[in-house]
Design a protein around this motif. Structure first.
Motif, mmCIF file in Angstrom:
data_model
loop_
_atom_site.group_PDB
_atom_site.id
_atom_site.type_symbol
_atom_site.label_atom_id
_atom_site.label_comp_id
_atom_site.label_asym_id
_atom_site.label_seq_id
_atom_site.Cartn_x
_atom_site.Cartn_y
_atom_site.Cartn_z
ATOM 1 N N GLU A 1 26.548 59.117 22.847
ATOM 2 C CA GLU A 1 25.875 60.401 23.103
ATOM 3 C C GLU A 1 25.361 60.321 24.540
ATOM 4 O OE1 GLU A 1 22.704 62.324 20.255
ATOM 5 O OE2 GLU A 1 21.717 60.837 21.487
ATOM 6 N N ILE A 2 25.684 61.323 25.344
ATOM 7 C CA ILE A 2 25.216 61.331 26.738
ATOM 8 C C ILE A 2 24.062 62.329 26.834
ATOM 9 C CG2 ILE A 2 25.874 61.674 29.167
ATOM 10 C CD1 ILE A 2 27.735 59.686 27.945
ATOM 11 N N VAL A 3 22.886 61.840 27.184
ATOM 12 C CA VAL A 3 21.728 62.732 27.294
ATOM 13 C C VAL A 3 21.342 62.823 28.761
ATOM 14 C CG1 VAL A 3 19.355 63.156 26.537
ATOM 15 C CG2 VAL A 3 20.942 61.950 25.018
ATOM 16 N N VAL A 4 21.619 63.971 29.379
ATOM 17 C CA VAL A 4 21.245 64.172 30.788
ATOM 18 C C VAL A 4 19.933 64.944 30.805
ATOM 19 C CG1 VAL A 4 21.933 65.208 32.982
ATOM 20 C CG2 VAL A 4 23.659 64.209 31.490
ATOM 21 N N VAL A 5 18.941 64.368 31.486
ATOM 22 C CA VAL A 5 17.632 65.025 31.527
ATOM 23 C C VAL A 5 17.422 65.614 32.920
ATOM 24 C CG1 VAL A 5 15.167 64.749 31.080
ATOM 25 C CG2 VAL A 5 16.811 63.241 29.927
ATOM 26 N N ASN A 6 17.475 66.929 33.006
ATOM 27 C CA ASN A 6 17.230 67.594 34.288
ATOM 28 C C ASN A 6 15.702 67.675 34.464
ATOM 29 O OD1 ASN A 6 17.562 69.122 36.650
ATOM 30 N ND2 ASN A 6 17.254 70.999 35.474
ATOM 31 N N ASP A 7 15.202 66.801 35.351
ATOM 32 C CA ASP A 7 13.748 66.638 35.463
ATOM 33 C C ASP A 7 13.155 67.648 36.456
ATOM 34 O OD1 ASP A 7 11.289 65.461 34.953
ATOM 35 O OD2 ASP A 7 11.507 64.017 36.582
ATOM 36 N N GLY A 8 13.290 68.922 36.123
ATOM 37 C CA GLY A 8 12.713 69.975 36.968
ATOM 38 C C GLY A 8 13.306 70.028 38.360
ATOM 39 N N ILE B 1 35.404 69.058 23.357
ATOM 40 C CA ILE B 1 35.652 67.832 24.133
ATOM 41 C C ILE B 1 34.363 67.295 24.780
ATOM 42 C CG2 ILE B 1 38.120 67.946 24.635
ATOM 43 C CD1 ILE B 1 37.294 69.213 27.358
ATOM 44 N N TYR B 2 33.374 68.182 24.929
ATOM 45 C CA TYR B 2 32.088 67.727 25.499
ATOM 46 C C TYR B 2 31.032 67.597 24.401
ATOM 47 C CZ TYR B 2 34.423 69.360 29.738
ATOM 48 O OH TYR B 2 35.327 69.554 30.755
ATOM 49 N N ASP B 3 31.468 67.385 23.186
ATOM 50 C CA ASP B 3 30.543 67.370 22.060
ATOM 51 C C ASP B 3 29.451 66.306 22.200
ATOM 52 O OD1 ASP B 3 29.727 68.408 19.600
ATOM 53 O OD2 ASP B 3 30.570 66.682 18.564
ATOM 54 N N LYS B 4 29.773 65.215 22.881
ATOM 55 C CA LYS B 4 28.762 64.148 22.960
ATOM 56 C C LYS B 4 27.726 64.379 24.059
ATOM 57 C CE LYS B 4 32.333 61.205 24.957
ATOM 58 N NZ LYS B 4 33.099 59.997 24.770
ATOM 59 N N LEU B 5 27.839 65.500 24.763
ATOM 60 C CA LEU B 5 26.894 65.771 25.856
ATOM 61 C C LEU B 5 25.712 66.625 25.394
ATOM 62 C CD1 LEU B 5 26.228 65.738 28.944
ATOM 63 C CD2 LEU B 5 27.631 67.794 29.142
ATOM 64 N N ILE B 6 24.503 66.163 25.730
ATOM 65 C CA ILE B 6 23.283 66.947 25.499
ATOM 66 C C ILE B 6 22.578 67.049 26.846
ATOM 67 C CG2 ILE B 6 21.012 66.981 24.379
ATOM 68 C CD1 ILE B 6 22.151 65.332 22.116
ATOM 69 N N VAL B 7 22.194 68.236 27.234
ATOM 70 C CA VAL B 7 21.452 68.397 28.494
ATOM 71 C C VAL B 7 20.062 68.942 28.172
ATOM 72 C CG1 VAL B 7 21.354 69.602 30.704
ATOM 73 C CG2 VAL B 7 23.540 68.743 29.858
ATOM 74 N N MET C 1 15.802 75.372 11.607
ATOM 75 C CA MET C 1 16.690 76.063 12.575
ATOM 76 C C MET C 1 17.810 75.124 13.025
ATOM 77 S SD MET C 1 15.028 79.064 13.792
ATOM 78 C CE MET C 1 15.134 79.121 15.544
ATOM 79 N N HIS C 2 17.458 73.882 13.264
ATOM 80 C CA HIS C 2 18.459 72.881 13.689
ATOM 81 C C HIS C 2 19.529 72.737 12.602
ATOM 82 C CE1 HIS C 2 19.283 68.791 15.705
ATOM 83 N NE2 HIS C 2 20.179 68.911 14.751
ATOM 84 N N ALA C 3 19.059 72.557 11.363
ATOM 85 C CA ALA C 3 20.005 72.331 10.257
ATOM 86 C C ALA C 3 20.874 73.565 10.019
ATOM 87 C CB ALA C 3 19.236 71.969 8.992
ATOM 88 N N ALA C 4 20.306 74.742 10.276
ATOM 89 C CA ALA C 4 21.048 75.981 9.995
ATOM 90 C C ALA C 4 22.084 76.280 11.069
ATOM 91 C CB ALA C 4 20.064 77.140 9.882
ATOM 92 N N ASP C 5 21.956 75.639 12.233
ATOM 93 C CA ASP C 5 22.860 75.937 13.350
ATOM 94 C C ASP C 5 24.160 75.130 13.220
ATOM 95 O OD1 ASP C 5 24.102 76.131 15.929
ATOM 96 O OD2 ASP C 5 22.171 76.866 16.667
ATOM 97 N N ARG C 6 25.256 75.825 13.061
ATOM 98 C CA ARG C 6 26.543 75.140 12.845
ATOM 99 C C ARG C 6 26.951 74.262 14.030
ATOM 100 N NH1 ARG C 6 29.454 76.162 8.605
ATOM 101 N NH2 ARG C 6 28.846 77.849 7.217
ATOM 102 N N ARG C 7 26.487 74.645 15.241
ATOM 103 C CA ARG C 7 26.855 73.879 16.440
ATOM 104 C C ARG C 7 26.251 72.480 16.425
ATOM 105 N NH1 ARG C 7 24.543 78.175 20.573
ATOM 106 N NH2 ARG C 7 22.912 78.012 18.993
ATOM 107 N N LEU C 8 25.199 72.301 15.582
ATOM 108 C CA LEU C 8 24.497 71.005 15.572
ATOM 109 C C LEU C 8 24.794 70.192 14.320
ATOM 110 C CD1 LEU C 8 21.051 72.241 16.947
ATOM 111 C CD2 LEU C 8 22.837 71.039 18.175
ATOM 112 N N GLN C 9 25.928 70.470 13.701
ATOM 113 C CA GLN C 9 26.249 69.758 12.461
ATOM 114 C C GLN C 9 26.309 68.254 12.642
ATOM 115 O OE1 GLN C 9 29.727 71.760 11.066
ATOM 116 N NE2 GLN C 9 28.622 72.716 9.361
ATOM 117 N N ASN C 10 26.777 67.809 13.812
ATOM 118 C CA ASN C 10 26.901 66.359 14.022
ATOM 119 C C ASN C 10 25.755 65.782 14.835
ATOM 120 O OD1 ASN C 10 29.407 66.424 12.736
ATOM 121 N ND2 ASN C 10 30.366 67.122 14.632
ATOM 122 N N ALA C 11 24.788 66.626 15.195
ATOM 123 C CA ALA C 11 23.724 66.148 16.094
ATOM 124 C C ALA C 11 22.479 65.739 15.311
ATOM 125 C CB ALA C 11 23.362 67.242 17.081
#
Lengths: 475, 373
Positions: free
Chosen positions: A91-98, A139-145, B363-373
Motif C-alpha cells: 500500500e503506498i500512502v503519499v501524505v501531501n503535507d500542506g 491499476i493504482y488501487d494500492k495508492l492512497i493520497v 460510510m467507509h464500509a458502504a463505499d464500494r471503492r473501499l472494499q479492499n481498503a
C-alpha cells in the motif's frame, strides 16, 4: 603562573590523548565487528530466492509512507516508481503535507484520484486532514493520497501511520530512489527472526551523477561533484563500517529517515514520531527500543547492508551545512530526551555502550575538536607548543583517517561492488586523500553551529534545495 | 642501506632528538599508513581478480552450456557420450564442479517434464551428486546449506539420511534448507513426518518457503494436516492450520473446530480464519457466545467468520459497531454492509448520529471503492 599553566597543559594533554585513543579504538572495533557481520550476511543470503516472497499469500502487508512537501516537479515520477516496487501486499500512502505548490493537483490529475470517506483509527495525534483520495483506476488501487494541513515530516508520518493498514510501515523520503526488490529484502529480517523484529534499516547510497531512468537506478557512478564524493566516503564509513557493527552488537540507535521499515504496532504503541525534535528518525528508534526493554519484551533491531535506497546528496556547502546542523540538533535533542539511559545498565548495550558513544563521540567530538584548536592557538601565542610533536600527532590523525577511508573503499569493493569502473576507484582515492583537509573542518564547523542553534532553541529544518537526478525520460 | 636499515636509523634519530614518545607516534603513523596501503592493494587486487574471474567463468560457462544444450536438445552432431566426456575433461577442480552444479540447478529450475528429468539424470552421470553429498560433511555451514539445496533441486534421495542429521542444526539457514529438502525428497506418504522431527520453532520465513514448496509440487496433494495439530511446537501447529486452509483440507474441519477454543490466542485466531476459508458454518452460535470475552485478534477473526458464513443477526453486528477497537468496529460495519439491511447505510447514520467515528466506519464500509481498503 607558568608552572600552573604547565601543570594544566600536562593533565589536559592526557585527557585529550585518552579521548583520541578511545574514539579511534571504537572506530576500529566497530569496523572489525561490521566486517564480521557483513561476511555473515553475505553467506546467509547468497542462496536466498526473494521471488518466493512475491507469490506467497503468507507475506505480510507493508504500507509505504511517503511525506511530500512542495514536490510538484517530481511527484508524479516518484509515485510511479513507488507503484512499481516488487512486493505482493503493498500500500503506498503519499501524505501531501500542506504543499504550497500544485503537488496534490498533479497527483489527482495523473492518477485519477477522487476523495473517499476513508475511516482510520485516530491513535496518533496530527494536524487535520483535508481529504483522503483513492484512484478510480484499478491499476493504482494500492495508492492512497492524504491531503493535510502542514505540520512537518514527523506529523505527516504519524498521519500515514494512522491511515495505513499494513502490518509493517516503511517510512521513506519521497524523492529517494528504491531498488525494485528493496521491500523484499527489508522484510526478510522480520520474517526470519525468532524474536520480534521491531525495525530494519538499510544502507543509503548517494545517487549524484548516477543515471536514473523511469524512477529506477540504471547506472552507478561516483559523483563528479567533490562535496558529494566526500559524502560517499562518509556514508560508506557510517553505514558499512558503523551501523552494521552496531546492529550486530544490538546497539543500533539510528535508522535513517530516508528509508526504514517498522513494526507498525510497536511504532504506534510507543507514540509514533515526535514532533518536538528535528531528529525524529533517531528519536523513534530510541523510544521503540526503550518501550520494549521497559516492558521486558525480547526484540531485535536489524540492519541490512544491501544498497537499496539512493538519495541525492547536497552538492553545495550551504545546503549541506543546513543538513549537518539539523543532524546535530536532532542528535542532541534525542540524547537529552532519553538521558536516563546514560550508563544505565537496565538498558544493557544501549545504555552502557550506544548512548555513551553517541554522547562522547557524536555530540562531544566536534566540541572537543574546536576546543583543542582554541587551546592550541593560545599555546601558540604563549610560544608553548612542542612543534615536532604537534606535527607528528597531526600526521597520526591524518594517517588514521586515511586508513579508515581505505578500509571503507575495500568494504564497498568486497560487499556490493557498486562502483565497477576503474576511474571510480581513482575518484574515491582522491576523495579519501583530500577529505581530512577540505571536508572535515567544515563538518566540524556545521556541527558547532548545530550546537549553537540548539542552545538558541532553533527548531526549523532549513530548506533542502536539490538539483535533481541525472535522469532519462520515460519512453 | 636497505629500507629496513633506513627506518631503523630514522627511529634511532627520533629517539635521540625527541625521546620515546616520538618513536611511538612514528610507529603509529607507520602502522596506519601501512594498513591503508594494504587496504588499497586489496581493493586493486580484488578488482583484478574479479575481472579475471569474470572472463574465465564466462568462457567456462559457455563451454558447459553448449555441451549441456547439445545433450538436452540433441543440437549437435556429437553423440551423448562424446558430450559427457568433453564435459568431464573440464570437471576436475572444485571450482569447475561448483560452476557446473550451479548451471545445472539453474537449468533444472527453468525446465519441466522430460527435460527437467534429463538434467537430474545428467547430474548423476557427471558424478555431481557425490560432490553435493560431500558438501554436507563440510565444516562450513554455508557449504552444507548449498549442498542441501543442490540435492533438493536435483532430487537426490540418497541424501535424505545425511540431511535429516542437519534438520536441527544450530544455524537457521541450514535448518531451513534441510526442512525444504526433506519435505520434497521424502516418500509421498511420509512427507509430513519432517515436521515431527523439528525441534526449533518455524519462523515465518521458513513457513513461507515451505508453503511455496508445497504449492509448486505438481500433482502432489495432502488431504489433511491434522496429524500436526497435536504437536507441542506451536509454530508447526500454526503452519499446519494455515496449510489446511490453503489446500482446502475439509477433513481437518472437525479438529479445527476444537482448536477454536485452544488456550493459545494465535492458534485460536488461525483456526477460526482457517474455518472461514474452508467454508465451515457450524460454529456460528458458539463463536457469538465466545466473542465477548475474547482478545481483539480473535474477535476480528470471529467477525470475519460470521460475515463470510452469512450470519444474519443484525443486533450482534450493531453492538459490535460501537466496539472501542477501530478494526473490530469497521469489520462489524463491513458485515452489515454485506447483509444490506433495509435503509443501509442511512438509517445507521441517523441512529449513530452523535458517534462520528461509527458513522465514518459505516460510510467507509458502504463505499464500494473501499472494499479492499
Amino acid at each position: 603562573m607558568k608552572q600552573a599553566l604547565e601543570t594544566f597543559t600536562y593533565y589536559f594533554d592526557i585527557v585529550l590523548l585518552v579521548y583520541t585513543i578511545s574514539i579511534c579504538s571504537s572506530y576500529l572495533l566497530l569496523a572489525i565487528v561490521s566486517a564480521q557481520a557483513l561476511i555473515r550476511y553475505k553467506r546467509e543470503n547468497s542462496y536466498t530466492d526473494y521471488r518466493e516472497v512475491l507469490s506467497s499469500p503468507l507475506t505480510p502487508g507493508i504500507s509505504l509512507i511517503a511525506p511530500a512537501y512542495n514536490e510538484s516537479l517530481t511527484i508524479v515520477e516518484n509515485v510511479k516508481s513507488l507503484l512499481s516496487l516488487q512486493y505482493p501486499q503493498l500500500e503506498i500512502v503519499v501524505v501531501n503535507d500542506g504543499s504550497k505548490d500544485d503537488t496534490l493537483a498533479k497527483l489527482i490529475e495523473n492518477y485519477q484520484l477522487e476523495e473517499v470517506p476513508y475511516a482510520y483509527p485516530k491513535t496518533l495525534s496530527h494536524k487535520p486532514i483535508h481529504g483522503i483520495y483513492k484512484s478510480t483506476q484499478a491499476i493504482y488501487d494500492k495508492l492512497i493520497v492524504i491531503d493535510k494541513v502542514n505540520g512537518g515530516k514527523a506529523d505527516a508520518l504519524n498521519t500515514g501511520l494512522n491511515v495505513s493498514s499494513g502490518k509493517y510501515a516503511a517510512c521513506i523520503d519521497v524523492d529517494c530512489v528504491l531498488s525494485q526488490d528493496a521491500l523484499l529484502k527489508m522484510i526478510k529480517p522480520f520474517l526470519q527472526s525468532e524474536e520480534r523484529t521491531i525495525a530494519v534499516g538499510g544502507v543509503i547510497r548517494i545517487a549524484n551523477s548516477c543515471v536514473i531512468e523511469d524512477g529506477f537506478l540504471k547506472s552507478v557512478q561516483v559523483p563528479d561533484n567533490m562535496l558529494a564524493r566526500f559524502q560517499v566516503m562518509e556514508y560508506t564509513r557510517a553505514f558499512l563500517m558503523g551501523r552494521m557493527g552496531w546492529s550486530k552488537a544490538d546497539g543500533l540507535l539510528l535508522i535513517s529517515g530516508a528509508f526504514g521499515l517498522f513494526d507498525k504496532e510497536i511504532a504506534v504503541a510507543c507514540g509514533g514520531y515526535n514532533h518536538e525534535t528535528v531528529g525524529e528518525d533517531m528519536e523513534l528508534i530510541v523510544r521503540m527500543r526503550r518501550y520494549m526493554i521497559e516492558r521486558g519484551e525480547r526484540y531485535v533491531v536489524s540492519f541490512i547492508p544491501d544498497p537499496l535506497c539512493w538519495t541525492e546528496a547536497p552538492s553545495t556547502n550551504q545546503v549541506l551545512g543546513r543538513q549537518r546542523n539539523r543532524w546535530m540538533r536532532g542528535t542532541i535533542e534525542t540524547l537529552l530526551m532519553h538521558k536516563r539511559m546514560f550508563f544505565n545498565p537496565k538498558y544493557r548495550v544501549l545504555g552502557l555502550l550506544s548512548y555513551p558513544y553517541w554522547f562522547f563521540f557524536e555530540w562531544m567530538a566536534p566540541l572537543v575538536e574546536i576546543f583543542g584548536i582554541v587551546y592550541f592557538v593560545l599555546l601558540a601565542l604563549l610560544d608553548l607548543p612542542n612543534w615536532p610533536y604537534f606535527f607528528a600527532l597531526m600526521g597520526s590523525v591524518y594517517a588514521f583517517a586515511l586508513m579508515m577511508s581505505m578500509a571503507a573503499i575495500l568494504f564497498d569493493e568486497m560487499s556490493y561492488f557498486q562502483y565497477t569502473r576503474w576511474r571510480d576507484v581513482r575518484k574515491l582515492l582522491i576523495a579519501a586523500l583530500l577529505e581530512p583537509f577540505l571536508h572535515h573542518p567544515k563538518v566540524v564547523w556545521w556541527s558547532i553551529r548545530g550546537n549553537l542553534d540548539f542552545v538558541q532553541g532553533k527548531k526549523s529544518w532549513g530548506e533542502m534545495t536539490r538539483t535533481g537526478f541525472n535522469t532519462k525520460p520515460a519512453k | 642501506m636497505n629500507p629496513v636499515d633506513n627506518i631503523a636509523a630514522l627511529v634511532n634519530e627520533l629517539e635521540v632528538r625527541y625521546g620515546m614518545g616520538m618513536v611511538f607516534i612514528f610507529w603509529l603513523i607507520f602502522s596506519f599508513l601501512f594498513l591503508a596501503l594494504i587496504f588499497l592493494l586489496m581493493t586493486l587486487l580484488s578488482r583484478f581478480a574479479k575481472d579475471a574471474d569474470a572472463r574465465f567463468t564466462q568462457d567456462l560457462n559457455q563451454y558447459y552450456e553448449e555441451r549441456l544444450l547439445g545433450l538436452l536438445y540433441g543440437m549437435s552432431d556429437h553423440s551423448d557420450e562424446q558430450h559427457i566426456e568433453e564435459i568431464k575433461l573440464k570437471l576436475k577442480t572444485r571450482f569447475q564442479q561448483q560452476l557446473l552444479a550451479d548451471i545445472m540447478v539453474r537449468l533444472g529450475k527453468g525446465l519441466s517434464g522430460n527435460l527437467s528429468d534429463k538434467v537430474k539424470q545428467l547430474y548423476r552421470t557427471l558424478q555431481l551428486h557425490s560432490y553435493s553429498l560431500g558438501k554436507l560433511k563440510a565444516v562450513n555451514w554455508s557449504i552444507q546449506a548449498s549442498g542441501i539445496s543442490e540435492l533438493r533441486e536435483m532430487h537426490i534421495q540418497e541424501g535424505i539420511p545425511a540431511i535429516r542429521e542437519l534438520l536441527n542444526h544450530r544455524v537457521a539457514l541450514v535448518r531451513s534448507h534441510a526442512q525444504l529438502a526433506l519435505l520434497e525428497l521424502e516418500a509421498e506418504g511420509d512427507r509430513l513426518s519432517v515436521f515431527e522431527q523439528i525441534t526449533y520453532p518455524l519462523t515465518d520465513w521458513d513457513q513461507l518457503r515451505l508453503h511455496e514448496s508445497l504449492k509448486s509440487r505438481n500433482g502432489f496433494h495432502i488431504e489433511s494436516f491434522g496429524r500436526l495439530f497435536s504437536l507441542s511446537n506451536h509454530s508447526i501447529v500454526l503452519f499446519a492450520i494455515r496449510m489446511s486452509a490453503f489446500f482446502g483440507c475439509s477433513r481437518d474441519i472437525l479438529p479445527l473446530q476444537a482448536m477454536s477454543s485452544h488456550p493459545n490466542v494465535e492458534i485460536r485466531t488461525e483456526a477460526i480464519l482457517a474455518l472461514t476459508r474452508l467454508g465451515d458454518y457450524q460454529l456460528q452460535e458458539v463463536l457469538v457466545d465466545q466473542f465477548e470475552g475474547e482478545e481483539t485478534a480473535v474477535q476480528h477473526a470471529i467477525l470475519q467468520y460470521l460475515m463470510y458464513t452469512g450470519y444474519d443477526r443484525l443486533s450482534f453486528f450493531e453492538q459490535a459497531l460501537t466496539h472501542p477497537s477501530h478494526y473490530i468496529s469497521l469489520q462489524a460495519a463491513r458485515a452489515l454492509a454485506a447483509l444490506q439491511p433495509a435503509g443501509f447505510p442511512e438509517i445507521y447514520i441517523e441512529r449513530f448520529a452523535p458517534q462520528s467515528l461509527v458513522i465514518e466506519r459505516i460510510m467507509h464500509a458502504a463505499d464500494r471503492r473501499l472494499q479492499n481498503a
